[in-house]
Design a protein around this motif. Structure first.
Motif, short mmCIF file in Angstrom:
data_model
loop_
_atom_site.label_atom_id
_atom_site.label_comp_id
_atom_site.label_asym_id
_atom_site.label_seq_id
_atom_site.Cartn_x
_atom_site.Cartn_y
_atom_site.Cartn_z
N LEU A 208 0.86 -1.18 0.00
CA LEU A 208 0.00 0.00 0.00
C LEU A 208 0.90 1.23 0.00
O LEU A 208 1.76 1.40 0.87
CB LEU A 208 -0.89 -0.01 1.25
N ILE A 209 0.68 2.08 -0.97
CA ILE A 209 1.49 3.31 -1.08
C ILE A 209 0.59 4.48 -0.71
O ILE A 209 -0.45 4.69 -1.34
CB ILE A 209 2.03 3.46 -2.52
N SER A 210 0.97 5.20 0.35
CA SER A 210 0.14 6.34 0.74
C SER A 210 0.82 7.62 0.32
O SER A 210 1.99 7.81 0.59
CB SER A 210 -0.05 6.40 2.25
N MET A 211 0.08 8.48 -0.30
CA MET A 211 0.62 9.79 -0.62
C MET A 211 -0.40 10.87 -0.30
O MET A 211 -1.54 10.57 0.05
CB MET A 211 1.11 9.85 -2.07
N ARG A 212 0.05 12.13 -0.34
CA ARG A 212 -0.82 13.24 0.02
C ARG A 212 -1.45 13.84 -1.23
O ARG A 212 -0.84 13.86 -2.29
CB ARG A 212 -0.01 14.34 0.73
N ALA A 213 -2.67 14.32 -1.04
CA ALA A 213 -3.35 15.01 -2.14
C ALA A 213 -2.59 16.28 -2.49
O ALA A 213 -1.92 16.86 -1.64
CB ALA A 213 -4.79 15.33 -1.74
N GLY A 214 -2.69 16.70 -3.73
CA GLY A 214 -2.09 17.97 -4.15
C GLY A 214 -0.61 17.91 -4.42
O GLY A 214 0.00 18.93 -4.75
N GLN A 215 -0.01 16.74 -4.27
CA GLN A 215 1.44 16.66 -4.40
C GLN A 215 1.87 15.98 -5.70
O GLN A 215 1.13 15.18 -6.28
CB GLN A 215 2.00 15.87 -3.22
N VAL A 216 3.08 16.31 -6.10
CA VAL A 216 3.65 15.71 -7.30
C VAL A 216 4.87 14.89 -6.87
O VAL A 216 5.76 15.39 -6.18
CB VAL A 216 4.06 16.79 -8.31
N GLY B 174 15.60 -4.99 -16.60
CA GLY B 174 16.82 -4.20 -16.53
C GLY B 174 16.61 -2.71 -16.75
O GLY B 174 17.44 -1.90 -16.36
N GLU B 175 15.49 -2.35 -17.35
CA GLU B 175 15.25 -0.95 -17.72
C GLU B 175 14.78 -0.12 -16.54
O GLU B 175 14.21 -0.64 -15.58
CB GLU B 175 14.15 -0.90 -18.80
N ARG B 176 15.01 1.21 -16.63
CA ARG B 176 14.50 2.16 -15.64
C ARG B 176 13.78 3.30 -16.35
O ARG B 176 14.20 3.75 -17.40
CB ARG B 176 15.63 2.78 -14.80
N TYR B 177 12.70 3.72 -15.72
CA TYR B 177 12.02 4.93 -16.14
C TYR B 177 11.56 5.66 -14.89
O TYR B 177 11.06 5.04 -13.95
CB TYR B 177 10.79 4.62 -17.01
N ASP B 178 11.73 6.98 -14.89
CA ASP B 178 11.19 7.80 -13.81
C ASP B 178 9.97 8.52 -14.36
O ASP B 178 10.02 9.06 -15.46
CB ASP B 178 12.18 8.87 -13.36
N ILE B 179 8.92 8.51 -13.57
CA ILE B 179 7.72 9.24 -14.00
C ILE B 179 7.30 10.22 -12.91
O ILE B 179 7.67 10.07 -11.73
CB ILE B 179 6.54 8.28 -14.32
N LEU B 180 6.54 11.22 -13.32
CA LEU B 180 5.94 12.16 -12.39
C LEU B 180 4.47 11.80 -12.28
O LEU B 180 3.80 11.62 -13.30
CB LEU B 180 6.03 13.58 -12.93
N VAL B 181 4.00 11.70 -11.04
CA VAL B 181 2.57 11.44 -10.85
C VAL B 181 1.97 12.52 -9.98
O VAL B 181 2.67 13.15 -9.18
CB VAL B 181 2.31 10.05 -10.22
N GLY B 182 0.68 12.72 -10.11
CA GLY B 182 -0.04 13.70 -9.32
C GLY B 182 -0.14 15.01 -10.04
O GLY B 182 0.42 15.17 -11.13
N VAL C 58 -2.45 2.41 -4.41
CA VAL C 58 -2.09 3.76 -3.98
C VAL C 58 -3.31 4.41 -3.35
O VAL C 58 -4.41 4.36 -3.89
CB VAL C 58 -1.61 4.63 -5.17
N GLU C 59 -3.09 5.00 -2.18
CA GLU C 59 -4.16 5.67 -1.45
C GLU C 59 -3.77 7.12 -1.22
O GLU C 59 -2.67 7.39 -0.76
CB GLU C 59 -4.30 5.01 -0.08
N VAL C 60 -4.66 8.03 -1.54
CA VAL C 60 -4.34 9.44 -1.41
C VAL C 60 -4.99 10.00 -0.14
O VAL C 60 -6.19 9.90 0.03
CB VAL C 60 -4.79 10.23 -2.66
N GLY C 61 -4.14 10.57 0.73
CA GLY C 61 -4.62 11.11 2.00
C GLY C 61 -4.86 12.61 1.92
O GLY C 61 -5.06 13.18 0.84
N ALA C 62 -4.78 13.24 3.08
CA ALA C 62 -5.10 14.67 3.19
C ALA C 62 -4.19 15.53 2.32
O ALA C 62 -3.04 15.19 2.06
CB ALA C 62 -4.98 15.10 4.64
N GLU C 63 -4.73 16.66 1.94
CA GLU C 63 -4.03 17.61 1.08
C GLU C 63 -2.78 18.18 1.77
O GLU C 63 -2.78 18.42 2.98
CB GLU C 63 -5.02 18.74 0.76
#
Ligand code: C2O
Ligand code: CU
Length: 443
Positions: free
Chosen positions: A179-187, A234-242, A273-278
């Motif tokens: 479970l991945i927790s992240m905050r609302a409004g964030q990148v 073997g490959e890597r990619y970085d992405i931006l989410v949010g 992924v669960e999005v918590g408070a802003e």
């Protein structure tokens, strides 16, 4: 800022590792964790890693993607294996910012399958500011009902050698459906590393758009919008989410990718992924991330052909070959001479081609330029396809290799050794007046 020296100690051993509630495996890994500890440094720093081998078999550790000296590359070609009870100290500079990783390069089909890998993250001031970063190491394991590493009967083993080993226990950072927790409004910046033996991970966030920001060798030139992204072994990619909204919930999935194997692909679910408070965002994302100068024009003349093939074999039914040979020996390359390679795949299945120690640019795929420029050390070759790559052997002579990063294919022989020769030093087989340029990094 003065470059720093980062010292790490990695102890390879067998240990119990919990992949999920009530599910424990006999892992092989570093410092009793899967993945092993993340190594972090800043661009230009020096990393010193003392590896102690407490396994019952030999190992060597490869620093995937780092432009280091040949004698630190961590292969059998450049060092003797670290035997049980022995230690070896690796020391190298990290000249590029990006998402890299380390993994066993000995009996990989067993050692990597059991967990002998970790992330190596190199940061730089030029990295865009984000609210949070995560490393997400993708893996899968083929386990029996009692959580043992399953080998199967002769036919299953043969199919596993053909397909590469895929299992139904799907892991992110050594855990089943974390479970991945992240905050609302964030990148956030998510650094994906595909550490699996053979699984083609086709990233999908349930139709939520994201932006690609970096590939194997660091930042790309600008953000690329996407809703799915193929990340091969073997490959890597970085992405931006949010940014996301409070109480949003989604899963990190892999869409089916048919790489023409016996075992048919499906839609897989890796994490939630669960999005918590802003929370307020500090993220600032420039429209230009980096300049990448073209190493060569798309129509540059090919200097070498590399052919990956799967051929009938009397002894093993099929062989996995490079230029018609098993564990091939390729011609040397000279320092400072631009390489333009045409890598072709004549087989009916995919192969992720990996070059050790150097980044290349993909000039074309089946005659067409790729959508955007990037520094890569892995490129996937679809069935019956051709890829043209360019790379510059900077001044790091010695022994190097390239191979298919499906570990079972690598082991079966789909690899080649070659040497980089500093012609200025007058190696025996070097022509007398080779041009020699000094490359202080070609980036
Ligand atoms: Cu990650 Cu020789 O490979
Ligand atoms: Cu392959």
């Amino acid at each position: 800022m003065k470059p720093a020296i980062h010292t790490y100690e990695l102890i390879a051993s067998e240990f119990d590792w919990q992949i999920a509630d009530g599910r424990t495996i006999k892992a092989w890994g570093f410092n009793n964790m899967v993945p092993g500890p993340s190594i972090t440094a800043k661009k230009g720093d020096t990393v010193v890693v003392k590896v102690t081998n407490n396994l019952r078999e030999s190992t060597v550790i490869h620093w995937h993607g780092i432009r280091l000296a040949s004698n630190m590359d961590g292969t059998d070609d450049v060092q003797s294996p670290i035997r049980p009870g022995e230690a070896f100290e690796y020391r190298f500079e990290v000249p590029d910012a990006g998402t890299f990783w380390y993994h066993s390069h000995e009996n990989e089909t067993a050692q990597m399958e059991r967990g002998m890998y970790g992330a190596l993250i190199v940061e730089d001031q030029s990295d865009p500011t984000v609210d949070n970063e995560r490393v997400l190491m993708i893996d899968d394991m083929k386990l029996s009902g009692s959580n043992e590493f399953r080998t199967g009967n002769a036919l299953q083993r043969w199919m596993e050698r053909h397909d590469g080993r895929e299992g139904e226990t799907l892991l992110i950072n050594g855990k089943v459906n974390p479970l991945i927790s992240m905050r609302a409004g964030q990148v956030e910046r998510w650094r994906f590393i595909n550490a699996s033996s053979a699984r083609y991970f086709r990233l999908y966030l349930g139709d939520i758009p994201f932006r690609i920001m970096a590939a194997d060798g660091g930042l790309i030139e600008q953000l690329e919008a996407a809703k799915e992204l193929l990340i091969v072994p073997g490959e890597r990619y970085d992405i931006l989410v949010g940014p996301f909204t409070e109480r949003q919930r989604f899963t990190i999935d892999s869409l089916p990718y048919d790489r023409m194997t016996f075992v048919k692909p499906g839609h897989r679910h890796f994490a939630t992924v669960e999005v918590g408070a802003e929370a307020p965002s500090q993220a600032s994302l420039p429209s230009k991330l980096r300049d990448i100068k073209a190493l060569a024009p798309q129509d540059a003349a090919v200097t070498r052909k590399v052919k990956l093939s799967v051929d009938p074999s009397l002894k093993r039914i099929i062989d996995f070959r490079v230029n018609g040979a098993l564990h091939a020996m390729d011609k040397p390359v000279y320092v400072g001479e631009l390489q333009v390679w045409e890598v072709s795949n004549t087989s009916l299945m995919d192969h992720p081609f990996h070059l050790h120690g150097f980044f290349f640019q993909v000039l074309e795929v089946n005659g067409k330029a790729p959508a955007y420029r990037a520094w890569k050390d892995i490129v996937n070759l679809a069935p019956r396809s051709k890829v043209k790559i360019a790379w510059m052997p900077d001044n790091r002579p010695g022994k190097w290799m390239y191979h298919c990063h499906i570990l079972e294919h690598h082991e079966a022989g789909m690899m080649a050794h070659f040497e980089i020769i500093d012609s200025a030093k007058g190696a025996n087989d070097a022509p007398s007046h080779k041009p020699h340029h000094h490359h202080h990094g070609h980036r």
